[in-house]
Design a protein around this motif. Structure first.
Motif, PDB file in Angstrom:
ATOM      1  N   THR A  16       0.751  -1.298  -0.088  1.00  9.44           N
ATOM      2  CA  THR A  16      -0.060   0.057   0.246  1.00  9.44           C
ATOM      3  C   THR A  16       0.830   1.155  -0.133  1.00  9.44           C
ATOM      4  O   THR A  16       2.072   0.982   0.589  1.00  9.44           O
ATOM      5  CB  THR A  16      -0.925   0.143   1.207  1.00  9.44           C
ATOM      6  N   ARG A  17       0.252   2.294  -0.513  1.00 10.18           N
ATOM      7  CA  ARG A  17       1.133   3.376  -0.627  1.00 10.18           C
ATOM      8  C   ARG A  17       1.366   3.797   0.600  1.00 10.18           C
ATOM      9  O   ARG A  17       2.783   4.506   1.366  1.00 10.18           O
ATOM     10  CB  ARG A  17       0.198   4.670  -1.313  1.00 10.18           C
ATOM     11  N   GLN A  45       1.871  12.667   1.369  1.00  5.86           N
ATOM     12  CA  GLN A  45       0.593  11.708   1.094  1.00  5.86           C
ATOM     13  C   GLN A  45      -0.414  12.497   2.240  1.00  5.86           C
ATOM     14  O   GLN A  45      -0.541  12.021   3.266  1.00  5.86           O
ATOM     15  CB  GLN A  45       0.414  10.423   1.426  1.00  5.86           C
TER      16      GLN A  45
END
Length: 150
Positions: A16-17, A45
């Motif tokens: 996942t990011r 993010q």
């Protein structure tokens, strides 16, 4: 596939990011606390929640991809250097932390005087002192006191 992706898949974690961002942050900034990890990840993010980062730190620690250390009297810190049984030196003044390689070179570094029947597979040592920056800021014992001091 990146090294981080391979590491995550090797421990059966989804890629996942947020997980990739946390691993990158800890690679580039070892020994940082949770709030610093949050700041570093959110710089890339901005919509990632605090809870997501807490969850990522927990999952990465539980799978052994990162290590959580907590010197006495300090907040928990995280690092990506794992699996080599290294130790740490902590500055009593500013809290800076640096890695110290194993003193003997094999696991465990220290032999317990009495293992109490335990099968010991790791030793954890924390050295305490004053880092070079803090030592440079302190007046030496043989130097005159700053003006106005008694």
């Amino acid at each position: 596939m990146s090294d981080f992706e391979a590491q995550l898949r090797a421990v059966s974690l989804r890629v996942t990011r947020p997980r990739l961002a946390v691993l990158a942050a800890l690679r580039d900034h070892p020994h940082v606390d949770t709030e610093t990890v949050i700041d570093l990840v959110r710089a890339e993010q901005p919509t990632v929640s605090h809870q997501t980062i807490y969850d990522v730190l927990r999952a990465l620690t539980e799978t052994g991809l990162i290590r959580r250390i907590q010197p006495a009297g300090a907040n928990a810190r995280y690092e990506a250097r794992v699996g080599d049984n290294h130790h740490h030196v902590v500055c009593r003044s500013c809290g800076a932390i640096a890695d110290v390689d194993c003193a003997v070179g094999h696991t465990p570094c220290l032999t317990a005087s009495d293992d109490h029947g335990f099968v010991i597979d790791q030793a954890e040592v924390v050295y305490w002192g004053t880092c070079p920056d803090c030592a440079a800021d302190r007046p030496r014992n043989d130097s005159p006191l700053p003006e106005g001091s008694k």
